[in-house]
Write a protein that holds these residues in place. Structure first.
Motif, PDB file in Angstrom:
ATOM      1  N   ALA A   1      -1.476  -4.103  -7.487  1.00  0.00           N
ATOM      2  CA  ALA A   1      -0.194  -3.038  -7.714  1.00  0.00           C
ATOM      3  C   ALA A   1       0.464  -3.758  -9.209  1.00  0.00           C
ATOM      4  O   ALA A   1       0.919  -2.972  -9.631  1.00  0.00           O
ATOM      5  CB  ALA A   1       1.476  -4.732  -6.630  1.00  0.00           C
ATOM      6  N   LYS A   2      -0.128  -4.913  -9.100  1.00  0.00           N
ATOM      7  CA  LYS A   2       0.654  -5.363 -10.876  1.00  0.00           C
ATOM      8  C   LYS A   2      -0.041  -4.457 -12.300  1.00  0.00           C
ATOM      9  O   LYS A   2       0.778  -3.576 -13.165  1.00  0.00           O
ATOM     10  CB  LYS A   2      -0.559  -5.887 -11.515  1.00  0.00           C
ATOM     11  CG  LYS A   2       0.849  -7.853 -10.909  1.00  0.00           C
ATOM     12  CD  LYS A   2       2.072  -7.120 -11.971  1.00  0.00           C
ATOM     13  CE  LYS A   2       2.899  -8.344 -11.287  1.00  0.00           C
ATOM     14  NZ  LYS A   2       3.943  -7.515 -11.061  1.00  0.00           N
ATOM     15  N   GLU A   3      -1.424  -2.959 -11.146  1.00  0.00           N
ATOM     16  CA  GLU A   3      -2.175  -2.676 -12.141  1.00  0.00           C
ATOM     17  C   GLU A   3      -1.638  -1.388 -12.087  1.00  0.00           C
ATOM     18  O   GLU A   3      -1.116  -0.342 -13.093  1.00  0.00           O
ATOM     19  CB  GLU A   3      -3.748  -2.381 -11.433  1.00  0.00           C
ATOM     20  CG  GLU A   3      -4.738  -3.314 -12.494  1.00  0.00           C
ATOM     21  CD  GLU A   3      -6.181  -3.045 -12.362  1.00  0.00           C
ATOM     22  OE1 GLU A   3      -5.996  -2.366 -11.830  1.00  0.00           O
ATOM     23  OE2 GLU A   3      -6.885  -4.109 -12.333  1.00  0.00           O
ATOM     24  N   ARG A   4      -0.407  -0.978 -10.933  1.00  0.00           N
ATOM     25  CA  ARG A   4       0.198  -0.341 -11.375  1.00  0.00           C
ATOM     26  C   ARG A   4       1.568   0.181 -11.413  1.00  0.00           C
ATOM     27  O   ARG A   4       3.020   0.538 -11.351  1.00  0.00           O
ATOM     28  CB  ARG A   4       0.743   0.063  -9.663  1.00  0.00           C
ATOM     29  CG  ARG A   4      -0.761   1.703  -8.669  1.00  0.00           C
ATOM     30  CD  ARG A   4      -1.061   1.389  -8.002  1.00  0.00           C
ATOM     31  NE  ARG A   4      -2.626   1.989  -7.143  1.00  0.00           N
ATOM     32  CZ  ARG A   4      -3.303   1.564  -7.407  1.00  0.00           C
ATOM     33  NH1 ARG A   4      -3.574   0.733  -7.989  1.00  0.00           N
ATOM     34  NH2 ARG A   4      -4.473   2.319  -7.021  1.00  0.00           N
ATOM     35  N   GLY A   5       1.586  -1.587 -12.062  1.00  0.00           N
ATOM     36  CA  GLY A   5       3.361  -1.694 -13.281  1.00  0.00           C
ATOM     37  C   GLY A   5       3.975  -1.850 -12.266  1.00  0.00           C
ATOM     38  O   GLY A   5       5.305  -1.869 -11.995  1.00  0.00           O
TER      39      GLY A   5
ATOM     40  N   VAL B   1       4.336  -8.085  -4.575  1.00  0.00           N
ATOM     41  CA  VAL B   1       4.742  -7.934  -3.114  1.00  0.00           C
ATOM     42  C   VAL B   1       4.319  -6.497  -2.671  1.00  0.00           C
ATOM     43  O   VAL B   1       4.098  -5.900  -1.570  1.00  0.00           O
ATOM     44  CB  VAL B   1       6.344  -8.032  -2.175  1.00  0.00           C
ATOM     45  CG1 VAL B   1       6.410  -9.752  -3.021  1.00  0.00           C
ATOM     46  CG2 VAL B   1       6.649  -7.536  -3.287  1.00  0.00           C
ATOM     47  N   VAL B   2       4.306  -5.484  -3.292  1.00  0.00           N
ATOM     48  CA  VAL B   2       3.991  -3.920  -2.835  1.00  0.00           C
ATOM     49  C   VAL B   2       2.794  -4.118  -2.560  1.00  0.00           C
ATOM     50  O   VAL B   2       2.332  -2.860  -1.486  1.00  0.00           O
ATOM     51  CB  VAL B   2       4.885  -3.228  -4.330  1.00  0.00           C
ATOM     52  CG1 VAL B   2       4.391  -1.774  -3.871  1.00  0.00           C
ATOM     53  CG2 VAL B   2       5.950  -2.859  -4.681  1.00  0.00           C
ATOM     54  N   GLY B   3       1.906  -4.686  -3.088  1.00  0.00           N
ATOM     55  CA  GLY B   3       0.118  -4.515  -2.804  1.00  0.00           C
ATOM     56  C   GLY B   3       0.198  -5.487  -1.504  1.00  0.00           C
ATOM     57  O   GLY B   3      -0.208  -5.245  -0.796  1.00  0.00           O
ATOM     58  N   HIS B   4       1.287  -6.576  -1.258  1.00  0.00           N
ATOM     59  CA  HIS B   4       0.525  -6.782   0.125  1.00  0.00           C
ATOM     60  C   HIS B   4       1.255  -5.705   1.649  1.00  0.00           C
ATOM     61  O   HIS B   4       0.763  -5.755   2.441  1.00  0.00           O
ATOM     62  CB  HIS B   4       1.825  -8.187   0.184  1.00  0.00           C
ATOM     63  CG  HIS B   4       1.245  -8.879  -0.774  1.00  0.00           C
ATOM     64  ND1 HIS B   4       0.336  -9.218  -0.818  1.00  0.00           N
ATOM     65  CD2 HIS B   4       1.941  -9.804  -1.752  1.00  0.00           C
ATOM     66  CE1 HIS B   4       0.033 -10.469  -2.613  1.00  0.00           C
ATOM     67  NE2 HIS B   4       1.033 -10.675  -2.534  1.00  0.00           N
ATOM     68  N   ARG B   5       2.668  -5.294   0.970  1.00  0.00           N
ATOM     69  CA  ARG B   5       2.529  -4.264   2.102  1.00  0.00           C
ATOM     70  C   ARG B   5       1.774  -3.092   1.733  1.00  0.00           C
ATOM     71  O   ARG B   5       1.273  -2.570   3.446  1.00  0.00           O
ATOM     72  CB  ARG B   5       3.866  -3.592   1.751  1.00  0.00           C
ATOM     73  CG  ARG B   5       4.180  -2.752   2.490  1.00  0.00           C
ATOM     74  CD  ARG B   5       6.371  -2.770   2.643  1.00  0.00           C
ATOM     75  NE  ARG B   5       7.544  -3.485   3.217  1.00  0.00           N
ATOM     76  CZ  ARG B   5       7.770  -4.140   2.822  1.00  0.00           C
ATOM     77  NH1 ARG B   5       8.325  -3.292   1.255  1.00  0.00           N
ATOM     78  NH2 ARG B   5       8.500  -4.249   3.108  1.00  0.00           N
ATOM     79  N   ALA B   6       1.114  -2.580   1.302  1.00  0.00           N
ATOM     80  CA  ALA B   6       0.076  -1.953   0.992  1.00  0.00           C
ATOM     81  C   ALA B   6      -0.863  -2.239   1.311  1.00  0.00           C
ATOM     82  O   ALA B   6      -2.082  -2.126   2.875  1.00  0.00           O
ATOM     83  CB  ALA B   6      -0.349  -1.294  -0.563  1.00  0.00           C
TER      84      ALA B   6
END
Ligand code: V07
Length: 254
Positions: A38-42, A46-51
């Motif tokens: 998620a961080k690499e996508r700015g 938590v967006v990464g966790h959901r992904a």
């Protein structure tokens, strides 16, 4: 009820020898790299966790299709409590969110939901959702989808040691009768064979307190991909690599 098959391929013979080697019966996965993805996508972690939850679904299907019997996923460790409260609160909602979306389909596909880890310490709403899924899938006979939630390998071993020590103290047990098989019965996985294959994503090469006893003879597969980027074909690559490996169990090759 079980005639509806939304996951074609699962009728293929499970964990059978197919010339190249055996299908791993039990695969354990450390689903790492969601926050960094998620961080690499700015975006917030938590967006990464959901992904990552979408990947759980995709890999569960793939595991079922190739004939894996048990899939153990490291969803939340005893160390993860050290993360910021907002992130922990979000993570503790994911089991409910996942099951709200997927429980029906898991039931249709004969999957058994299970959990290892300490329920004490988890919020009651999380435990409730997981227990409902366990209950509603308990009579299924297909893939065991085992979530490690609030799980720590050293704690698991210490709890086993304490339970055994209490028996010795009460003279119900002689220390001489404690062997590996006996000890295994006191762990959180008494009914499962040890994992044949451990997969860890995101380039980290360590165990992070995961299934320390059970992974003693396990084959390891490390992927540089972040968990949300780890797809069916990456999983199949790991399974194929496993099948090609010689499992020696410390014995001398004949
Ligand atoms: C979580 C998504 C996957 C990547 C790793 C971290 C975030 C599914 C569950 C889950 C747990 C129990 C259950 C059903 C689903 C889950 C947490 C985090 C805490 F019965 N994904 N997922 N639980 N992530």
């Amino acid at each position: 009820m079980k005639s509806l098959n939304l996951w074609p391929g699962r009728e293929k013979s499970p964990s059978k020898e197919d010339g190249e080697g055996k299908i791993p019966q039990h695969i354990a996965i450390i689903m790492d790299g969601n926050g960094r993805w998620a961080k690499e996508r700015g975006m917030p972690r938590v967006v990464g966790h959901r992904a990552g939850m979408k990947t759980v679904k995709e890999i569960t299907k793939a595991a079922d299709e190739v004939g894996v019997k048990i899939l153990t996923l490291y969803a939340f460790s005893t160390e993860n409590w050290k993360r910021p409260k907002e992130e922990v609160d979000f993570l503790m909602r994911l089991p409910e969110e996942f099951l709200e979306l997927e429980l029906e389909e898991l039931i249709v596909n004969n999957v058994q939901v299970r959990m290892i880890g300490d329920k004490e310490g988890l919020p009651s709403h999380t435990v409730k959702a997981v227990e409902k899924a366990i209950q509603e899938t308990k009579d299924n006979s297909g893939l065991i989808l085992n979530f490690a939630l609030n799980y720590g390998g050293r704690k698991e071993i210490l709890d086993a040691v304490k339970a055994i020590a209490r028996k010795v103290e009460k003279r119900e047990l002689s220390p001489d009768s404690i062997d590996e098989q006996f000890f295994h019965q006191y762990l959180l996985t008494p009914d499962y064979p040890d994992p044949d294959l451990l997969i860890r994503t995101s380039g980290e090469i360590r165990l992070s307190n995961f299934m320390l006893w059970q992974l003693a003879y396990t084959e390891f597969w490390f992927s540089d991909k972040y968990w949300p980027d780890f797809h069916r074909e990456d999983f199949l690559e790991a399974v194929e690599a496993y099948k090609k490996r010689e499992r020696k169990f410390g014995r001398i090759k004949s």
